[in-house]
Scaffold this active site. Structure first.
Site, PDB file in Angstrom:
ATOM      1  N   ASP A 105      -7.768   3.657   1.224  1.00 53.07           N
ATOM      2  CA  ASP A 105      -7.041   4.074   2.236  1.00 53.07           C
ATOM      3  C   ASP A 105      -7.803   4.565   3.436  1.00 53.07           C
ATOM      4  O   ASP A 105      -8.791   5.565   3.535  1.00 53.07           O
ATOM      5  CB  ASP A 105      -6.217   5.379   1.685  1.00 53.07           C
ATOM      6  CG  ASP A 105      -5.295   5.829   2.672  1.00 53.07           C
ATOM      7  OD1 ASP A 105      -5.166   5.435   3.812  1.00 53.07           O
ATOM      8  OD2 ASP A 105      -4.347   6.717   2.108  1.00 53.07           O
ATOM      9  N   CYS A 155       0.815  -1.239  -0.189  1.00 50.26           N
ATOM     10  CA  CYS A 155      -0.050   0.057  -0.212  1.00 50.26           C
ATOM     11  C   CYS A 155       0.844   1.199   0.001  1.00 50.26           C
ATOM     12  O   CYS A 155       1.990   1.004  -0.163  1.00 50.26           O
ATOM     13  CB  CYS A 155      -0.977   0.065   1.269  1.00 50.26           C
ATOM     14  SG  CYS A 155      -0.060  -0.031   2.823  1.00 50.26           S
ATOM     15  N   CYS A 210      -1.207   0.622   7.316  1.00 46.75           N
ATOM     16  CA  CYS A 210      -2.661   0.430   7.457  1.00 46.75           C
ATOM     17  C   CYS A 210      -3.091  -0.911   6.658  1.00 46.75           C
ATOM     18  O   CYS A 210      -3.149  -2.050   7.243  1.00 46.75           O
ATOM     19  CB  CYS A 210      -3.759   1.441   7.246  1.00 46.75           C
ATOM     20  SG  CYS A 210      -3.302   2.854   8.070  1.00 46.75           S
ATOM     21  N   ARG A 211      -3.221  -0.634   5.362  1.00 50.80           N
ATOM     22  CA  ARG A 211      -3.838  -1.783   4.605  1.00 50.80           C
ATOM     23  C   ARG A 211      -2.921  -3.014   4.463  1.00 50.80           C
ATOM     24  O   ARG A 211      -3.452  -4.256   4.692  1.00 50.80           O
ATOM     25  CB  ARG A 211      -4.461  -1.287   3.113  1.00 50.80           C
ATOM     26  CG  ARG A 211      -5.430  -0.326   3.135  1.00 50.80           C
ATOM     27  CD  ARG A 211      -5.536   0.487   1.994  1.00 50.80           C
ATOM     28  NE  ARG A 211      -4.406   1.561   1.800  1.00 50.80           N
ATOM     29  CZ  ARG A 211      -4.281   2.159   0.732  1.00 50.80           C
ATOM     30  NH1 ARG A 211      -5.248   2.116  -0.114  1.00 50.80           N
ATOM     31  NH2 ARG A 211      -3.122   2.863   0.685  1.00 50.80           N
ATOM     32  N   SER A 212      -1.764  -2.847   3.942  1.00 52.42           N
ATOM     33  CA  SER A 212      -0.715  -3.964   3.523  1.00 52.42           C
ATOM     34  C   SER A 212      -0.569  -4.596   4.963  1.00 52.42           C
ATOM     35  O   SER A 212      -0.433  -5.936   4.912  1.00 52.42           O
ATOM     36  CB  SER A 212       0.440  -3.457   2.592  1.00 52.42           C
ATOM     37  OG  SER A 212       1.247  -2.701   3.188  1.00 52.42           O
ATOM     38  N   ASN A 271       2.505   1.535   4.297  1.00 53.04           N
ATOM     39  CA  ASN A 271       2.637   0.280   4.860  1.00 53.04           C
ATOM     40  C   ASN A 271       2.352   0.301   6.498  1.00 53.04           C
ATOM     41  O   ASN A 271       3.173  -0.414   7.203  1.00 53.04           O
ATOM     42  CB  ASN A 271       4.061  -0.088   4.650  1.00 53.04           C
ATOM     43  CG  ASN A 271       4.450  -1.648   5.064  1.00 53.04           C
ATOM     44  OD1 ASN A 271       5.587  -1.879   5.365  1.00 53.04           O
ATOM     45  ND2 ASN A 271       3.714  -2.560   4.960  1.00 53.04           N
TER      46      ASN A 271
HETATM   47  P1  4NP Z   1      -1.699   3.002   4.008  1.00 47.13           P
HETATM   48  O1  4NP Z   1      -2.480   4.031   4.782  1.00 47.13           O
HETATM   49  O2  4NP Z   1      -1.358   3.290   2.778  1.00 47.13           O
HETATM   50  O3  4NP Z   1      -2.934   1.911   4.116  1.00 47.13           O
HETATM   51  O4  4NP Z   1      -0.828   2.468   5.088  1.00 47.13           O
HETATM   52  C1  4NP Z   1      -1.798   5.305   4.793  1.00 47.13           C
HETATM   53  C2  4NP Z   1      -0.892   5.679   5.913  1.00 47.13           C
HETATM   54  C3  4NP Z   1      -0.354   6.850   5.870  1.00 47.13           C
HETATM   55  C4  4NP Z   1      -0.270   7.833   5.039  1.00 47.13           C
HETATM   56  C5  4NP Z   1      -1.177   7.539   3.936  1.00 47.13           C
HETATM   57  C6  4NP Z   1      -1.738   6.269   3.877  1.00 47.13           C
HETATM   58  N1  4NP Z   1       0.391   8.992   4.977  1.00 47.13           N
HETATM   59  O5  4NP Z   1      -0.005   9.898   4.116  1.00 47.13           O
HETATM   60  O6  4NP Z   1       0.914   9.217   6.151  1.00 47.13           O
END
Ligand code: 4NP
Length: 167
Positions: free
Chosen positions: A136, A19, A24-26, A22
């Protein structure tokens, strides 16, 4: 080169979930998929990891909200965030993007046409979902994290079934 499990001589499936951050989702996808593998007694046949296209959260545990939502479903998320590297494209057999933006970023990072063929979308494994990507949840409320886990449980179950069946 194929890597085989010494016990069964079956090929080890190496899967990388990707994602943006790294956190939340992945890492949640990694935890959900690993739990299915463990439940089925197939830990020796799978190598599961996750990474992000953005390196700003390097070394961090998954987001507290995701750890909490996952923990209520029995998943203990302990992965430490890391960015995708070029060697990942050589090491892993399947590189699975959570959304179209992650997919496009991975295509740009891929060092060869052969490694580009390893890149898939998580939504390729959805069944019975109206969503076409894993959203996201970072700026969403609690329901966003629950939606992500619902989608991941659906897709990971289908992905596991297809690999375990040798498809
Ligand atoms: P992820 O979520 O891609 O599912 O880990 C996010 C976590 C942090 C951010 C964006 C998406 N960020 O911009 O900090």
């Amino acid at each position: 080169m194929k890597i085989y499990n010494n016990m069964s001589m079956s090929k080890i499936h190496k899967i990388l979930f990707v994602c943006l951050g790294n956190i939340c989702r992945s890492p949640a996808a990694q935890g959900v998929f690993q739990s299915i593998v463990d439940r089925n007694g197939r830990a020796d046949d799978f190598m599961v990891d996750s990474a992000g296209t953005y390196s700003g959260h390097r070394g961090q545990l998954p987001d507290r909200r995701m750890r909490s939502a996952a923990s209520h479903r029995g998943y203990d998320l302990t992965h430490r965030a890391r960015p995708v590297s070029v060697t990942d494209f050589l090491e892993f057999d399947l590189i699975i993007a959570m959304d179209d933006s992650n997919f496009t970023d991975l295509m740009h990072l891929s060092p060869s046409v052969e490694s580009s063929r390893k890149i898939k979308r998580m939504a390729d494994y959805f069944t019975g979902q109206s969503m076409t990507y894993v959203p996201d949840p970072y700026y969403m409320g609690h329901e966003g994290f629950e939606l992500v886990l619902d989608l991941l449980e659906n897709a990971c179950g289908n992905l596991y079934d297809s690999l375990a069946a040798g498809k």
